[in-house]
Design an enzyme around this catalytic site. Structure first.
Site, PDB file in Angstrom:
ATOM      1  N   ASP A   1       0.825  -1.208   0.000  1.00  0.00           N
ATOM      2  CA  ASP A   1       0.000   0.000   0.000  1.00  0.00           C
ATOM      3  C   ASP A   1       0.858   1.256   0.000  1.00  0.00           C
ATOM      4  OD1 ASP A   1       0.804  -0.766   2.663  1.00  0.00           O
ATOM      5  OD2 ASP A   1      -0.674   0.605   3.520  1.00  0.00           O
TER       6      ASP A   1
ATOM      7  N   GLU B   1       0.241  -1.263   5.788  1.00  0.00           N
ATOM      8  CA  GLU B   1       1.262  -0.660   6.663  1.00  0.00           C
ATOM      9  C   GLU B   1       0.930   0.783   6.976  1.00  0.00           C
ATOM     10  OE1 GLU B   1       4.688   1.563   8.080  1.00  0.00           O
ATOM     11  OE2 GLU B   1       3.606   1.938   6.243  1.00  0.00           O
TER      12      GLU B   1
END
Ligand SMILES: CSCC[C@H](NC=O)C(=O)O
Ligand SMILES: [Zn+2]
Ligand SMILES: [Zn+2]
Length: 424
Positions: free
Chosen positions: A79, A145
């Site tokens: 991400d 994350e």
């Protein structure tokens, strides 16, 4: 035939960068399919784990000749943080290459799609050279994350699957370095996201009286500001590094009585709150910070309460500060240093990462984790507009990882605690 020429390497990087995995709606499946296709091209075993629905985690395995030896884990997150498209010189998911400089512009070019693919390209080169690992090498491409990692690395590190992988050492992200020295991290500050609330007597906007919610909150904000300035002064004076002080930044303020045109102006509200992003180095005296919060920043005597939206522990499950040793007790550290040197890279002093990464979930288990992203001579642009990485710097990083992975995967000595760790 392995495709290790530079133009193909760069196009694969661009392909990954073009997948829009920005929050709040990352294209995780597209990213997972791309990583899976890379795994297939490298004949690596892979599984797409859905530890949380809609949040695929891709786990790749390069089997070692001695599967009894504890393994190596190379982690990266898929991400990225959102981008304000109109403020960029090139669209953030186009991966435009500046023809004169070779700079590749994209959200994720530094944080951290570079690292994920560099691991894979390094393996491609090692395979082409005929290298076979002694230890098993795993690669994890994890979601979430940037929003805390609970549904990504958090679930993974605490899974049965992870336990069975018998990991000895994990590598995760670091930061770009504007100098020729790469940066390397042995720990990170712990995020404490705190909301303080004040209550007080409501009243007419024209009246001066004690114990208003706004006054109570302002006193706290004043106190936080003084503390922040004192911490920052130590950094400014060169006495401490950024990762060695407690940072505290106010990130929101919420108070007032809404009206159709904004806020009611002649009413003093009975409630007011403020949010703070606090980062706590693993070595600080947590009790004294807690006391400061309870007594100065949100004292009940001033009608204040506080709440943590996030509060990572600075201690591991053995009660020790969450830090990875970089002395002789940790052979992986010296192996990394030597591997980087052998690939003609230079390394700065070990540092505490000023923000947070997924590495904390693994360090919490007592595992050594090293933060490292091979980007030298590069401005630090993670989460910024016009994030970029130079093409040649990216290619250099692959050589660095080739050296590191070779050293790690060849390391034959049993590591202290490896036997006992397997029982945890
Ligand atoms: C609470 S985890 C947040 C993780 C995030 N990581 C990178 O920016 C950070 O804010 O540091
Ligand atoms: Zn990151
Ligand atoms: Zn980030």
């Amino acid at each position: 035939v392995e495709d290790t020429d530079s133009p193909s390497i760069i196009s694969r990087f661009q392909e990954y960068l073009r997948i829009n995995t920005a929050h709040p709606s990352p294209s995780y499946n597209e990213a997972a399919d791309f990583i899976a296709s890379q795994a297939k091209s490298l004949s690596l075993d892979f599984q797409i784990l859905e530890l949380v629905k809609g949040k695929p985690l891709v786990l790749l395995k390069w089997a070692g000749k001695n599967p009894a030896l504890p393994s190596i884990l190379l982690n990266s997150h898929t991400d990225v943080v959102p981008a304000e498209h109109h403020k960029w010189d090139h669209p953030p998911f186009q991966a435009h290459i500046d023809p004169s400089s070779g700079d590749i512009y994209a959200r994720g070019s530094q944080d951290m799609k570079c690292v994920g693919l560099q691991y894979l390209e390094a393996i491609r080169k090692l395979q082409a050279s005929g290298f076979r690992p002694l230890r098993t090498v795993y690669l994890s491409f994890v979601p979430d994350e940037e929003i805390g990692g609970n549904d990504g690395a958090g679930k993974f590190a605490n899974s049965e699957i992870f336990k069975n992988m018998n990991v000895a050492i994990m590598l995760d992200e670091g930061l770009a370095s504007p100098t020729e020295n790469y940066r390397v991290f042995y720990g990170e500050r712990c995020p404490w996201w705190m909301v303080i609330k004040a209550t007080g007597a409501p009243g007419h906007g024209a009246k001066l009286y004690d114990n208003t919610a706004m006054e109570n909150l302002l006193k706290s904000i004043e106190s936080v500001r003084r503390f922040r300035a004192a911490q920052f002064d130590m950094v400014k004076a060169g006495l401490k590094a950024e990762g060695e002080v407690i940072s505290v930044n106010m990130v929101f303020l919420k108070a007032g009585t809404p009206s159709p045109t904004g806020f009611v102006m002649n009413l003093q509200p009975s409630e007011a709150q403020a949010g703070f992003d606090i980062r706590v180095p693993p070595t600080v005296d947590v009790a004294s910070l807690e006391r400061r919060i309870a007594e100065e920043w949100a004292p009940p005597t001033r009608n204040m309460t506080f709440e943590f939206k996030q509060r990572a522990s600075t201690y591991d499950k053995f009660g020790k500060p969450i830090l990875t040793a970089f002395d002789s007790s940790n052979p992986w550290w010296a192996l990394l240093e030597d591997a980087i040197k052998n690939a003609n890279g230079k390394l700065g002093k070990p540092e505490i990462f000023p923000a947070s990464t997924d590495a904390r979930y693994f360090r919490e288990l007592g595992l050594p984790a090293i933060g490292f992203s091979p980007m030298a001579n590069t401005p630090i642009l993670l989460h910024d507009h016009n994030e970029f990485l130079n093409k040649n710097e990216y290619l250099r990083g692959i050589d660095i990882y080739e050296s590191i992975i070779k050293a790690y995967a060849s390391y034959a000595e049993p590591v202290k605690d490896e036997a006992s760790r397997a029982e945890l």
